[in-house]
Design an enzyme around this catalytic site. Structure first.
Site, mmCIF file in Angstrom:
data_model
loop_
_atom_site.group_PDB
_atom_site.id
_atom_site.type_symbol
_atom_site.label_atom_id
_atom_site.label_comp_id
_atom_site.label_asym_id
_atom_site.label_seq_id
_atom_site.Cartn_x
_atom_site.Cartn_y
_atom_site.Cartn_z
ATOM 1 N N CYS A 52 -0.572 15.291 9.718
ATOM 2 C CA CYS A 52 -0.814 14.554 8.461
ATOM 3 C C CYS A 52 -2.077 13.707 8.589
ATOM 4 O O CYS A 52 -2.194 12.913 9.515
ATOM 5 C CB CYS A 52 0.385 13.664 8.146
ATOM 6 S SG CYS A 52 0.043 12.433 6.868
ATOM 7 N N CYS A 55 -1.203 9.748 8.446
ATOM 8 C CA CYS A 55 -0.419 9.033 9.451
ATOM 9 C C CYS A 55 -1.345 8.211 10.362
ATOM 10 O O CYS A 55 -2.494 8.580 10.593
ATOM 11 C CB CYS A 55 0.403 10.020 10.295
ATOM 12 S SG CYS A 55 1.986 10.466 9.529
ATOM 13 N N HIS A 114 5.897 8.256 7.551
ATOM 14 C CA HIS A 114 5.612 9.493 6.826
ATOM 15 C C HIS A 114 6.805 9.957 5.980
ATOM 16 O O HIS A 114 6.639 10.664 4.977
ATOM 17 C CB HIS A 114 5.246 10.587 7.849
ATOM 18 C CG HIS A 114 4.809 11.879 7.250
ATOM 19 N ND1 HIS A 114 3.536 12.093 6.758
ATOM 20 C CD2 HIS A 114 5.473 13.054 7.051
ATOM 21 C CE1 HIS A 114 3.434 13.332 6.285
ATOM 22 N NE2 HIS A 114 4.600 13.940 6.460
ATOM 23 N N ASN A 154 0.120 9.671 -7.530
ATOM 24 C CA ASN A 154 0.706 10.966 -7.862
ATOM 25 C C ASN A 154 1.767 11.242 -6.822
ATOM 26 O O ASN A 154 1.453 11.359 -5.643
ATOM 27 C CB ASN A 154 -0.342 12.085 -7.814
ATOM 28 C CG ASN A 154 -1.414 11.916 -8.872
ATOM 29 O OD1 ASN A 154 -1.128 11.515 -9.993
ATOM 30 N ND2 ASN A 154 -2.649 12.216 -8.517
ATOM 31 N N SER A 162 -1.107 16.409 -2.760
ATOM 32 C CA SER A 162 -1.275 17.410 -1.714
ATOM 33 C C SER A 162 -0.777 16.926 -0.361
ATOM 34 O O SER A 162 -0.840 17.646 0.617
ATOM 35 C CB SER A 162 -2.749 17.829 -1.621
ATOM 36 O OG SER A 162 -3.577 16.693 -1.475
ATOM 37 N N HIS A 165 2.895 12.117 2.499
ATOM 38 C CA HIS A 165 2.848 10.756 3.055
ATOM 39 C C HIS A 165 2.740 9.755 1.896
ATOM 40 O O HIS A 165 1.942 9.955 0.993
ATOM 41 C CB HIS A 165 1.636 10.620 3.995
ATOM 42 C CG HIS A 165 1.689 9.385 4.838
ATOM 43 N ND1 HIS A 165 1.946 9.398 6.189
ATOM 44 C CD2 HIS A 165 1.577 8.078 4.502
ATOM 45 C CE1 HIS A 165 1.948 8.159 6.650
ATOM 46 N NE2 HIS A 165 1.730 7.334 5.637
ATOM 47 N N HIS A 167 1.526 7.433 -0.522
ATOM 48 C CA HIS A 167 0.186 6.878 -0.775
ATOM 49 C C HIS A 167 -0.160 6.916 -2.254
ATOM 50 O O HIS A 167 0.430 7.670 -3.025
ATOM 51 C CB HIS A 167 -0.871 7.657 0.016
ATOM 52 C CG HIS A 167 -1.206 9.006 -0.563
ATOM 53 N ND1 HIS A 167 -0.363 10.089 -0.456
ATOM 54 C CD2 HIS A 167 -2.266 9.444 -1.277
ATOM 55 C CE1 HIS A 167 -0.907 11.139 -1.063
ATOM 56 N NE2 HIS A 167 -2.066 10.768 -1.579
ATOM 57 N N GLN A 169 -3.735 5.921 -5.070
ATOM 58 C CA GLN A 169 -5.191 5.938 -5.138
ATOM 59 C C GLN A 169 -5.695 4.817 -6.038
ATOM 60 O O GLN A 169 -4.944 4.284 -6.859
ATOM 61 C CB GLN A 169 -5.688 7.271 -5.700
ATOM 62 C CG GLN A 169 -5.289 8.480 -4.886
ATOM 63 C CD GLN A 169 -6.050 9.734 -5.320
ATOM 64 O OE1 GLN A 169 -7.272 9.710 -5.465
ATOM 65 N NE2 GLN A 169 -5.324 10.818 -5.538
HETATM 66 O O1 LIG Z 1 -7.102 13.167 -5.377
HETATM 67 P P1 LIG Z 1 -6.117 14.247 -4.996
HETATM 68 O O2 LIG Z 1 -4.798 13.707 -4.591
HETATM 69 O O3 LIG Z 1 -6.679 15.239 -4.031
HETATM 70 O O4 LIG Z 1 -5.901 15.077 -6.360
HETATM 71 C C1 LIG Z 1 -4.921 14.820 -7.325
HETATM 72 O O5 LIG Z 1 -5.176 13.623 -8.054
HETATM 73 C C2 LIG Z 1 -6.395 13.585 -8.801
HETATM 74 C C3 LIG Z 1 -6.423 12.303 -9.609
HETATM 75 O O6 LIG Z 1 -5.369 12.219 -10.542
HETATM 76 C C4 LIG Z 1 -6.546 14.819 -9.709
HETATM 77 O O7 LIG Z 1 -7.862 14.848 -10.245
HETATM 78 C C5 LIG Z 1 -6.281 16.124 -8.966
HETATM 79 O O8 LIG Z 1 -6.273 17.198 -9.907
HETATM 80 C C6 LIG Z 1 -4.923 16.024 -8.246
HETATM 81 O O9 LIG Z 1 -4.688 17.212 -7.525
#
Ligand SMILES: O=P(O)(O)O[C@H]1O[C@H](CO)[C@@H](O)[C@H](O)[C@H]1O
Ligand SMILES: O=P(O)(O)O[C@H]1O[C@H](CO)[C@@H](O)[C@H](O)[C@H]1O
Lengths: 340, 340
Positions: A52, A55, A114, A154, A162, A165, A167, A169
């Site tokens: 990961c 981690c 994790h 997300n 993806s 873990h 997290h 943004q």
């Molecule tokens: O930034 P990540 O986690 O790679 O990507 C994810 O979040 C982003 C922000 O919402 C989006 O634009 C991506 O389509 C999604 O896969």
């Protein structure tokens, strides 16, 4: 009272924060489902995963090594959608209109563990995440170039995440994104004519009506907004107007962390699964203006509709017309409230 | 010329039809993907499926039997989101605002052949679909209660389509949905100050610029709009302004059908898969007004990004901020154009 029609007949409801409508079709909740089912990952994740990139002590794609962090860890996004060093330009060529956009994108690990999600973290642990969000809002917002800071998460593969873990943004940028612009306008109009917060007035009305409330504590309310789009969409907001999350007192931060703990753990109980969602905090721009019309709030947009594998698709009509839901906000709130 | 920056640096582009922005991050197209992969169904479908509720002569969920139709078949949606016989009401209770919405929902089978999609149908067959859309627009629009007719298709399981039989839907209703309202406003403003169609002016500029054009014939152009949100989003529009699809001449209908055949079959070639999308036609409301500012067009919103299994997720930032894309409209157009 015509409010009762809301449980029986098609109607649209106004989102007072954006000025947009959602179509509600309560009679349609019984439609059979023969479409796509989502996969659920039932694997129990380890506390530490050597592969990961989030981690502690592991090496990321760009060769940097994560520190041996103990609670929250924030770093610059290795694949940032916004860059701070790109040139400023404008395209104003007939009907082709574009503007450069600069910004800073960060990733925030909520825990070194994790295997966890916010739903499984303690109030004290979540409070550390709240403190990190506050710090980032202040630091990013202080940049000349940054006028808005978008904090979001997300959660779950179905929400494009993806890496499991825990997290979130932070994308911060020079102009106000569409959704923030809409809420800025509606809140500004209301404040100008009423000299008080649109959302504070709304929350008072919701606390009296009760039927869409999921949870409340001293300072916060968790509810399904009257105009919710996603089946189990929820909002956490301070009862008294605050422009941004830095205005939280220490007990306010605890209350906020508790509200997050309650909604995320209740979600997990609903379909007995790690409930996917995107969440985000809308708050005052960091553009140097007073922004007294702003009342910050955190929203959760979860896609699941009927089970851990059947989600609501926002497709054809929703893309070309307007968002549409079957189950009403009132029924969704009752289902969640009954699980607490 | 600063236009070249559009291939290198983050920027936002204005959708002149809705007044909203899309964030473009061209440098980010190289991000690795570790997230969810979509399933592809590789099974070859039979021409007739006894268990399909859309195949000719089969019985539907509500017990009705489909006729032995030979080309296009239209019927009332058995699980309609809008009803024509529901009461008219309004909720205006403080900050709770709702309005009843009535309407008629239909399903349109494009072909009796269960194995096909529009991408595999001939221009003559697609022209019959166009004629059915025209008929429905006129008939539904003639109802006192109906002021807008939304024609759309959800293709593919990933777009929430629950039955692979080639079909689309028509939801018609009493008020203008959000997306239509936005386009109504922007087109009206432009028409009022220029006395000509916003989209016609835009298409002329695109035909000169060439870089976003995928295909054109005598009367139609197929392009990736400057402000496209979805990776391979495309638009079909008549070069000369028409308010709605009933203004098509006979050769116009053929040209339109050809444009649909070209874009859908080119999509299938891109990732060597039956390309999922939602498509929809935005056209003048049927509200009895002149609507001379309207220029109808058909849009395709396909989710796939890099392959038959990797889609673009419109999640966190996109839900709370604004839509975001990596690959530029110009590169997407070139990839599709090169496949024709
Ligand atoms: O930034 P990540 O986690 O790679 O990507 C994810 O979040 C982003 C922000 O919402 C989006 O634009 C991506 O389509 C999604 O896969
Ligand atoms: O009407 P269907 O095909 O059952 O349903 C599909 O299209 C509808 C209109 O876009 C959406 O509301 C549904 O979420 C989707 O699954």
């Amino acid at each position: 009272m015509e409010n009762t029609h809301l449980q029986d007949y098609s109607h649209k409801r106004l989102n007072i924060l954006t000025g947009e409508w959602v179509l509600v079709s309560p009679h349609r909740a019984k439609r059979p489902w023969q479409g796509q089912n989502e996969e659920i990952s039932k694997e129990k994740r380890p506390v530490y995963d050597p592969s990961c990139y989030l981690c502690a002590t592991n090496t990321r794609a760009n060769g940097e090594q994560n520190p041996d962090y103990q609670d929250v860890f924030v770093f610059d996004n290795d694949f940032a959608a916004l860059q701070s060093d790109s040139p400023t330009f404008e395209v104003n060529d007939g009907l082709f209109k574009a503007q450069s956009e600069t910004g800073i994108c960060k990733v925030i690990c909520f825990s070194p563990d994790h295997s966890k999600s916010l739903a499984e973290m303690s109030v004290a642990e979540i409070k550390k995440v709240v403190h990190a969000w506050q710090k980032e809002y202040v630091e990013l917002g202080a940049h000349e170039m940054i006028n808005y800071v978008q904090i979001f998460e997300n959660k779950g593969a179905v929400m494009g995440c993806s890496n499991p873990h825990p997290h979130g943004q932070i994308w911060s940028q020079s102009t106000l994104p569409n959704e923030v612009e809409k809420k800025d306008i509606q809140q500004r109009i209301y404040f100008a004519s009423h000299q008080k917060s649109l959302l504070e007035t709304y929350l008072k009305q919701e606390l009296e009506a009760k039927e869409r409330i999921i949870f409340e504590n001293d300072e916060f309310v968790v509810l399904i907004p009257f105009w919710a789009v996603w089946p189990f969409e929820a909002m956490i907001a301070p009862k008294k107007a605050q422009k941004n999350i830095t205005q939280l007192s220490d007990s306010g931060a605890t209350n906020f962390a508790e509200a997050i703990a309650v909604i995320t753990s209740t979600y997990d109980k609903l379909f007995n699964t790690s409930f996917p969602y995107s969440s985000g905090i809308h708050q005052a721009p960091t553009n140097g203006e007073e922004n007294e019309h702003w009342h910050w709030h955190m929203s959760f947009y979860p896609p699941l509709l009927r089970s851990a594998t059947v989600k609501k698709f926002m497709v054809g009509y929703e893309m070309f017309g307007s968002p549409q839901r079957d189950i009403t906000a009132e029924i969704a709130a009752k289902r969640l409230r009954d699980l607490i």
